[in-house]
Write a protein that holds these residues in place. Structure first.
Motif, short mmCIF file in Angstrom:
data_model
loop_
_atom_site.label_atom_id
_atom_site.label_comp_id
_atom_site.label_asym_id
_atom_site.label_seq_id
_atom_site.Cartn_x
_atom_site.Cartn_y
_atom_site.Cartn_z
N SER A 605 16.45 0.79 10.03
CA SER A 605 16.06 2.18 9.48
C SER A 605 15.13 2.29 8.39
CB SER A 605 17.48 2.63 8.98
OG SER A 605 18.20 2.12 7.98
N TYR A 606 15.12 1.12 7.54
CA TYR A 606 14.33 1.07 6.42
C TYR A 606 12.78 1.22 7.03
CZ TYR A 606 17.91 1.04 2.88
OH TYR A 606 18.97 1.23 2.31
N TRP A 607 12.71 0.39 8.09
CA TRP A 607 11.28 0.27 8.66
C TRP A 607 11.01 1.68 9.21
CZ3 TRP A 607 7.65 -3.41 9.63
CH2 TRP A 607 7.83 -4.74 9.42
N ALA A 608 11.77 2.45 9.69
CA ALA A 608 11.34 3.59 9.98
C ALA A 608 10.86 4.56 9.02
CB ALA A 608 12.64 4.36 10.94
N GLU A 609 11.53 4.49 7.73
CA GLU A 609 11.11 5.30 6.50
C GLU A 609 9.88 4.74 6.21
OE1 GLU A 609 13.67 5.50 3.17
OE2 GLU A 609 15.35 5.67 4.51
N ALA A 610 9.69 3.55 6.25
CA ALA A 610 8.13 3.02 5.79
C ALA A 610 7.02 3.64 6.89
CB ALA A 610 8.38 1.55 5.60
N PHE A 614 4.00 5.54 5.72
CA PHE A 614 2.21 4.79 6.25
C PHE A 614 1.53 5.72 6.88
CE2 PHE A 614 -0.16 2.98 9.80
CZ PHE A 614 -0.99 2.23 8.68
N SER A 615 2.29 6.79 7.77
CA SER A 615 1.60 7.78 8.52
C SER A 615 0.93 8.75 7.81
CB SER A 615 2.22 8.42 9.52
OG SER A 615 1.89 9.22 10.44
N ALA A 616 1.66 8.95 6.61
CA ALA A 616 1.23 10.14 5.58
C ALA A 616 0.07 9.61 4.61
CB ALA A 616 2.60 10.68 4.71
N PHE A 621 -4.16 2.25 1.26
CA PHE A 621 -3.13 1.20 1.05
C PHE A 621 -2.42 1.62 -0.46
CE2 PHE A 621 -1.93 -2.82 -1.25
CZ PHE A 621 -0.88 -3.21 -0.45
N GLN A 622 -3.08 1.94 -1.56
CA GLN A 622 -2.83 2.19 -2.84
C GLN A 622 -1.63 3.48 -2.56
OE1 GLN A 622 -5.99 1.60 -2.34
NE2 GLN A 622 -5.59 -0.52 -3.35
N ALA A 623 -2.10 4.35 -1.93
CA ALA A 623 -1.23 5.50 -1.77
C ALA A 623 0.12 5.13 -1.00
CB ALA A 623 -1.68 6.78 -0.94
N PHE A 624 -0.09 4.34 -0.12
CA PHE A 624 1.28 3.88 0.82
C PHE A 624 2.38 3.01 -0.12
CE2 PHE A 624 3.21 0.13 3.07
CZ PHE A 624 4.02 0.81 3.82
N GLU A 625 1.48 2.09 -0.97
CA GLU A 625 2.23 1.32 -1.94
C GLU A 625 3.13 2.14 -3.02
OE1 GLU A 625 1.66 -2.51 -4.61
OE2 GLU A 625 0.17 -1.18 -4.67
N ARG A 626 2.17 3.20 -3.55
CA ARG A 626 2.90 4.28 -4.64
C ARG A 626 4.04 4.87 -3.96
NH1 ARG A 626 -1.32 7.15 -4.95
NH2 ARG A 626 -0.45 8.68 -3.63
N ALA A 640 6.77 -7.39 0.74
CA ALA A 640 7.37 -6.46 1.44
C ALA A 640 6.25 -5.56 1.82
CB ALA A 640 8.53 -6.00 0.96
N ILE A 641 5.72 -5.07 0.76
CA ILE A 641 4.67 -4.05 1.15
C ILE A 641 3.42 -4.63 1.86
CG2 ILE A 641 2.73 -2.66 0.14
CD1 ILE A 641 4.79 -2.06 -2.34
N VAL A 642 3.03 -5.83 1.59
CA VAL A 642 1.86 -6.54 2.25
C VAL A 642 2.25 -6.81 3.95
CG1 VAL A 642 0.76 -8.63 2.70
CG2 VAL A 642 0.74 -7.56 0.49
#
Length: 685
Positions: A605-610, A614-616, A621-626, A640-642
């Motif tokens: 479920s956490y993978w699905a949230e991530a 990521f799609s948004a 990369f910086q936007a995804f991390e933030r 984890a983010i990497v």
């Protein structure tokens, strides 16, 4: 009794009638396999015994025993007078067998009696059928030998008119409609049919029948016809009901099965196996009995081969002879069950048993051929049973209605599908992607055949379009279906924990993921553990640990990684691309067919949230991390983010990947559908 019964008794140390009578009263008797046949034999023995004397001719007649050799030692033949010894042996006295004996030199009764005492060698033209006819004539003939040894003239021979000519044959309408097959005249029934006498009523209308009126019916057959009609009349009540127990007992024909009074289709199917065993025990031909018991009644894979039955027969016969007998037995079973055409079967089916077969015959009367699904669903509806209950007995049902002992390949595969999968599966279960089953790389082959969901797979097996012997892919899919069938609840939903346990898969992570902080802390180690189980390459887990999961400022270059693993840079790059593709397919694409472990739903479920974040991020990369840290209320999650980014994008360092899209055949591939021909539901004469 037949050799199987006698052998079983001898093996138990029972060799005399006294031993058997004591055994019948013992606690072991109810479990004796051949108790029904032994009961019938003892009943006949009691009827043929008066005081201390047994009328063995009567006993043999009651038990329907067949003679196999021309040998007899009768007191009537030993007391023949000199005149009687000159009595001619010909077709008139002993039928066709008499004509053959006359040609062989046994033309006088004295010569014949002496030869029978020692046994007559094989006579040309006298086979098993004529031997039975001869002894039937002989039994009647010796009744005409008086105490002085003289032969009393046959009153019936004067005008070739049977005494039955004076019998008043008036049956109720229900009996008049019965087939002439219930008279059990064996192969002679065909001459009645050829003369247009198809029912008891038509015979009654044509009575009296004299010798010569009908082709193929001699004095012996006409006497048997008279006796059977008289027996039928005495067994018929004024209301037109036939007491079949009384009729069959008087005729010396086993009425089978003995205790089946099924009032519902489910009761009929539940008692079918026991009924078939009893029918086999009463068949007069041991080869017939073994074919029904060890071949026709067994599911595919458990049936004895023709060769095995041939070799177990005493004396041994050829495989081809067994095949011929099998075809004949199926034809006779279908005739007796559905049309009262018993031919030489030697048994009579109880109406409560044949009733269900006749319902099926009426349902399929106008059907020439049919597919598996349609046949099963139609028959289940006709018998008012559920499909799983019906499929357990399909081998013998199909054998009788098709006349073929072996089912088509497609039907064999369909019948091997667990009956639980014929029940009512939930729509969401039928629509499950095939990738939820652990079929591995074979999922692609199945998809190319147009099989993308669990419902598709079940339907293809049931229709006979594919079989589990077709390929490794279908065998693997069938094995998964067997496991899944045992993991369904009463509502048709899948209990996934049971499925996982049945496969013996390790659960990753070992504990339920309850927070985002726990997820990011465990992500690198859990992913590495996943790759250790995978078969991508022997270095996949090491490449992930040394390079893929590391932040950019700590990540080893391809060159350094290849040196650490004693390989080449291009190999590291290729294997890294493959492992990221694999992780994306399984975790993001939910293609669990490739997964070597069971991934916990809370972790996924956490993978699905991530993935949504990521799609948004649109590749930033910086936007995804933030956004991820903000959503999960974390201050940092470097590894984890990497890892998440690499799996989502297909390449470390945030570069966009040219992901390989796996093509799935979309066109509908036409599939052959297994079908059967319903020969058993048609009269063959």
């Amino acid at each position: 009794m037949n050799p199987l019964v006698t052998g079983s008794l001898h093996a138990a140390g029972l060799r005399t009638i006294a031993d058997v009578l004591e055994f019948v009263r013992s606690p072991q008797y109810p479990s004796f396999r051949y108790r029904l046949q032994m009961r019938d034999t003892l009943t006949a023995l009691a009827q043929a015994t008066k005081g201390n004397s047994t009328d063995w001719l009567m006993f043999w007649n009651l038990t329907g025993e067949n003679f196999c050799q021309l040998a007899a030692d009768l007191p009537e033949l030993r007391r023949l007078s000199a005149k009687a010894r000159q009595h001619p042996v010909d077709r008139t006295t002993f039928g066709n067998a008499g004509a053959m004996l006359q040609q062989a030199g046994y033309d006088k009764l004295g010569k014949l009696a002496d030869a029978l005492h020692t046994g007559i060698p094989e006579v040309r033209g006298i086979g098993p059928g004529k031997i039975q006819e001869f002894f039937a004539r002989l039994v009647s003939f010796v009744d005409r030998i008086d105490t002085a040894g003289e032969v009393i003239p046959d009153e019936n021979s004067a005008g070739n008119l049977l005494t039955a000519s004076t019998m008043d044959l008036r049956f109720p309408a229900s009996v008049n409609r019965l087939s002439t097959g219930i008279l059990h005249l064996g192969t002679k029934s065909k001459w009645l049919r050829e003369a247009g006498l198809l029912t008891v009523g038509q015979i009654a209308d044509a009575w009296p029948i004299r010798q010569g009126d009908l082709h193929g019916l001699g004095p012996s057959t006409l006497r048997s016809l008279e006796e059977r009609l008289a027996t039928l009349m005495s067994a018929t009540s004024e209301a037109g009901e036939v007491d079949w127990d009384s009729y069959c007992h008087s005729c010396g024909i086993p009425l089978v099965p003995s205790i089946v009074h099924a009032t519902t289709g489910a009761e009929f199917l539940n008692t079918l196996a026991a009924a078939l065993t009893e029918i086999a025990d009463h068949l007069p031909d041991n080869v017939y009995a073994e074919i029904l018991r060890s071949r026709l009644s067994k599911p595919p894979g458990e049936q004895k081969t023709l060769e095995e039955i041939a070799q177990s027969t005493i004396p041994a016969i050829t495989r081809e002879r067994v095949r011929q007998k099998e075809k004949r037995l199926l034809r006779q079973l279908a005739g007796g069950l559905m049309w009262d055409s018993y031919s030489g079967l030697g048994i009579h089916f109880r109406s409560s048993f044949s009733h269900w077969w006749r319902i099926a015959a009426a349902e399929f009367r106008d059907t020439e051929d049919i597919g598996f699904d349609e046949f099963v669903s139609t028959l289940a509806e006709a018998w008012k049973v559920d499909v799983p209950t019906l499929t357990g007995q399909l081998p013998i049902i199909l054998a009788i209605v098709t006349g073929e002992p072996q089912m088509p390949v497609g039907f064999r595969s369909a019948i091997r599908i667990d009956p639980a999968l014929y029940g009512v599966l939930r729509i969401e279960v039928r629509d499950l992607s095939l990738s939820r089953l652990r079929v591995g790389k074979y999922v692609r082959q199945l998809e190319e055949q147009g099989i993308s969901t669990l419902g598709d797979l079940i339907s293809m097996f049931r229709s006979g379009a594919i079989s589990d012997s077709e390929s490794v892919a279908t065998r693997s899919a069938k094995a998964q279906l067997d496991i899944l069938a045992g993991c369904l609840d009463t509502t048709g939903a899948v209990i996934w924990s049971s499925y996982r346990a049945a496969l013996g898969l390790e659960v990753l992570p070992a504990t339920i993921t309850t927070s985002a902080d726990q997820f990011v802390q465990e992500l690198p180690s859990v992913t590495e553990r996943f790759l250790q189980h995978s078969s991508i390459s022997g270095r996949a887990a090491e490449i992930f640990r040394l390079r893929t999961s590391q932040p950019a400022n700590q990540r080893l270059t391809l060159e350094k990684t290849s040196e650490a693993l004693q390989t080449h840079g291009p190999s590291v790059k290729r294997e890294e691309t493959l492992l990221l593709q694999h992780l994306n397919d399984v975790i993001v694409g939910k293609e669990y067919a490739y997964s070597p472990v069971w991934l916990d739903e809370s972790w996924l479920s956490y993978w699905a949230e991530a993935a949504a974040i990521f799609s948004a991020s649109e590749g930033d990369f910086q936007a995804f991390e933030r956004d991820l840290l903000s959503r999960w209320e974390l201050t940092h999650a470097d590894r984890a983010i990497v890892t998440l980014w690499a799996v989502f994008s297909g390449y470390p360092n945030g570069r966009p990947s040219s992901r390989r899209k796996i093509a799935v055949a979309s066109e509908n591939v036409p599939q052959p559908v297994g079908r059967i021909r319903l020969r058993g539901f048609r009269r063959v004469h």
